[in-house]
Design a protein around this motif. Structure first.
Motif, mmCIF file in Angstrom:
data_model
loop_
_atom_site.group_PDB
_atom_site.id
_atom_site.type_symbol
_atom_site.label_atom_id
_atom_site.label_comp_id
_atom_site.label_asym_id
_atom_site.label_seq_id
_atom_site.Cartn_x
_atom_site.Cartn_y
_atom_site.Cartn_z
ATOM 1 N N TRP A 166 -1.251 1.371 7.389
ATOM 2 C CA TRP A 166 -1.048 2.413 6.380
ATOM 3 C C TRP A 166 -2.372 2.952 5.848
ATOM 4 N N ASP A 167 -3.299 2.064 5.562
ATOM 5 C CA ASP A 167 -4.559 2.442 4.921
ATOM 6 C C ASP A 167 -5.693 2.463 5.943
ATOM 7 N N GLN A 168 -6.462 3.538 5.970
ATOM 8 C CA GLN A 168 -7.528 3.688 6.960
ATOM 9 C C GLN A 168 -8.588 2.600 6.825
ATOM 10 N N PHE A 202 0.834 -1.207 0.000
ATOM 11 C CA PHE A 202 0.000 0.000 0.000
ATOM 12 C C PHE A 202 0.869 1.258 0.000
ATOM 13 N N MET A 203 1.959 1.202 0.732
ATOM 14 C CA MET A 203 2.875 2.348 0.762
ATOM 15 C C MET A 203 3.473 2.584 -0.617
ATOM 16 N N ASN A 230 0.795 -2.540 5.714
ATOM 17 C CA ASN A 230 -0.542 -2.347 5.143
ATOM 18 C C ASN A 230 -1.619 -2.163 6.201
ATOM 19 N N LEU A 252 4.543 1.358 8.770
ATOM 20 C CA LEU A 252 4.507 1.427 7.310
ATOM 21 C C LEU A 252 3.763 0.250 6.689
ATOM 22 N N THR A 298 3.035 10.399 4.087
ATOM 23 C CA THR A 298 2.988 11.097 2.802
ATOM 24 C C THR A 298 3.432 12.543 2.971
ATOM 25 N N SER A 329 0.990 4.205 -2.815
ATOM 26 C CA SER A 329 0.758 5.612 -2.467
ATOM 27 C C SER A 329 1.836 6.526 -3.028
ATOM 28 N N GLY A 337 -5.281 6.762 8.570
ATOM 29 C CA GLY A 337 -4.213 5.820 8.259
ATOM 30 C C GLY A 337 -2.869 6.521 8.400
ATOM 31 N N ASN A 338 -1.821 5.739 8.626
ATOM 32 C CA ASN A 338 -0.488 6.341 8.733
ATOM 33 C C ASN A 338 -0.016 6.929 7.411
ATOM 34 N N GLU A 339 -0.738 6.610 6.353
ATOM 35 C CA GLU A 339 -0.433 7.189 5.045
ATOM 36 C C GLU A 339 -0.437 8.708 5.103
#
Length: 442
Positions: free
Chosen positions: A303-305, A57-58, A300, A298, A353, A61, A347-349
């Motif tokens: 990372w993603d909400q 996912f990272m 998955n 980092l 980011t 992104s 999310g940590n994204e």
């Protein structure tokens, strides 16, 4: 006697046998050591079995960047093209760094204006950290069960999972040390703030799986650098060293979770802005390294909400925080104020980011706008050399890593060439001279 000589093996045959035996033994040893190992925290593993622990996912992104990976060794970072436009991501190093690799990463950041994110919850990252005067603890952090900053998780049925006080939340700044922020530290960064890279006066929630603690050791500090503790655990958090009530408590701000160190004012070569002539010349750039105390930030599942919520991670509006009486990031006194904006964890994204964009040279006025406005002109390289691969792929990756390393070093490269010449000379010398051929019949 002549028959005995004919039956004996030649030197060439013995050399070939030795080569084959060494290859077989090397392959067998590597395969045995890596048996039962599965590659995790990789941006390229798409298997569903360990999907939660991968970085796919990272990678998706960051697809606007030029994304690559390295399988050999971080020693080669200083040979990369445009290091000041390159971010090296090292997540979950399963193999420790050696002194030469740590020194190369230090030079990459401090002399070539390179960018690095090193995420680990073990002392495998310690040699690199020591180069920058940072200490990784060898045990996870846990918080108080009643007042601690940990997040709630539910199972597939929506029932509360027994609380894990090592699954911490924090609220992180992107550019500033939290201790230097005033009232603005309660302001949540909006999606527009992140998109427009306007994140100097706000913070973003970050979830950790099982972080350790990291500290900056001032006595080992380099000169001319800016150190920022972007996120830390609560005052009540302690190092879970297995000593019960005697576990060490480091104190407010000392239990670092994310530390950023910048080295501004480095001179690099690149295409300059029109104001500076528009040609290739010297510009000023900033090297940066970010130490993160947990590699799972980092992954998955954090990372993603949507993916995180599907696996049970609870937002602050969950009744579980009220029911069991512990703080969330929008109710804690050191957290965010929901009256000043949306405090939803996206999310940590969202945080990383913003962090990656801020570390890159997008806002460098000395750099040509043709480059700074083109995200694809900047590189994100995932380090795969620190991971233990599967039995089938490990011999290949180790061999490729050795070849790349040996042929990239000037001295070793010439040593290999000279050895090849020596083997060729031996082969020529041991070939028996043939009798002069002559016609028997005309």
């Amino acid at each position: 006697m002549a028959e005995a000589e004919k039956s004996s093996l030649s030197l060439e045959a013995w050399l070939m046998i030795g080569l084959l035996v060494s290859v077989v033994l090397s392959t067998a040893v590597i395969a045995i050591v890596s048996a039962g190992k599965t590659t995790v925290f990789s941006p390229y593993e798409n298997g569903s079995e360990y999907e939660e622990q991968q970085l796919t996912f990272m990678r998706d992104s960051l697809e606007d960047f030029t994304v690559a990976n390295t399988m050999s060794t971080p020693m080669l970072v200083n040979d990369w093209q445009n290091p000041h436009r390159t971010l090296l991501v090292i997540a979950a190093p399963e193999k420790p760094f050696d002194a030469a690799e740590a020194a190369a990463i230090h030079d990459f950041v401090t002399e070539r204006a390179g960018k690095v994110i090193l995420a680990s919850n073990s002392t495998n990252a310690q040699l690199v950290a020591e180069e920058f005067g940072v200490k990784y603890f060898d045990a996870p952090v846990r918080d108080d069960i009643n007042t601690g900053r940990y997040y709630e998780v539910t199972n597939d049925n929506g029932d509360r999972i027994s609380p894990d006080t090592k699954k911490l939340w924090s609220v992180a700044s992107v550019t500033r040390d939290v201790s230097t922020m005033g009232d603005e530290k309660a302001v949540p960064c909006s999606e527009d703030d992140v998109r427009q890279e306007n994140v100097q006066n706000c913070r973003i929630p970050v979830l950790f799986h099982r972080p350790t603690a990291i500290q900056v050791l001032d006595e080992q500090a380099d000169e001319g650098r800016d150190v920022h503790v972007l996120a830390s655990a609560s005052t009540s958090a302690e190092i879970d060293a297995g000593k019960g009530e005697s576990n060490p408590t480091l104190g407010e701000g000392e239990t670092g979770l994310i530390i950023r160190i910048d080295y501004p004012g480095q001179t690099v070569l690149d295409q300059r802005s029109l104001e500076l002539g528009g040609d290739i010349g010297e510009i000023s750039a900033t090297g940066s390294i970010v130490f993160v105390s947990d590699h799972s930030v980092l992954a998955n599942h954090l990372w993603d909400q949507d993916y995180a919520e599907a696996t049970g991670k609870q937002q602050c509006d969950s009744e579980l925080y009220i029911q069991f009486g512990h703080m969330c990031w929008d109710t804690d006194s050191e957290g965010l104020n929901k009256g000043l904006g949306d405090t939803t964890w996206r999310g940590n994204e969202a945080f990383f980011t913003a962090l990656v964009n801020d570390m890159m040279e997008f806002d460098n006025k000395e750099l040509s706008a043709t480059i700074s406005r083109n995200t694809a002109s900047f590189n994100v390289v995932f380090d795969e050399s620190r991971h233990v691969s599967s039995t089938l792929s490990m011999p290949f990756t180790e061999a490729m890593g050795a070849i790349v390393l040996l042929t990239s070093d000037g001295v070793l490269k010439w040593l290999i060439i000279l050895n090849l010449f020596a083997l060729l000379a031996i082969a020529i010398m041991v070939v028996p001279e043939k009798e002069n051929w002559r016609h028997v019949f005309d």
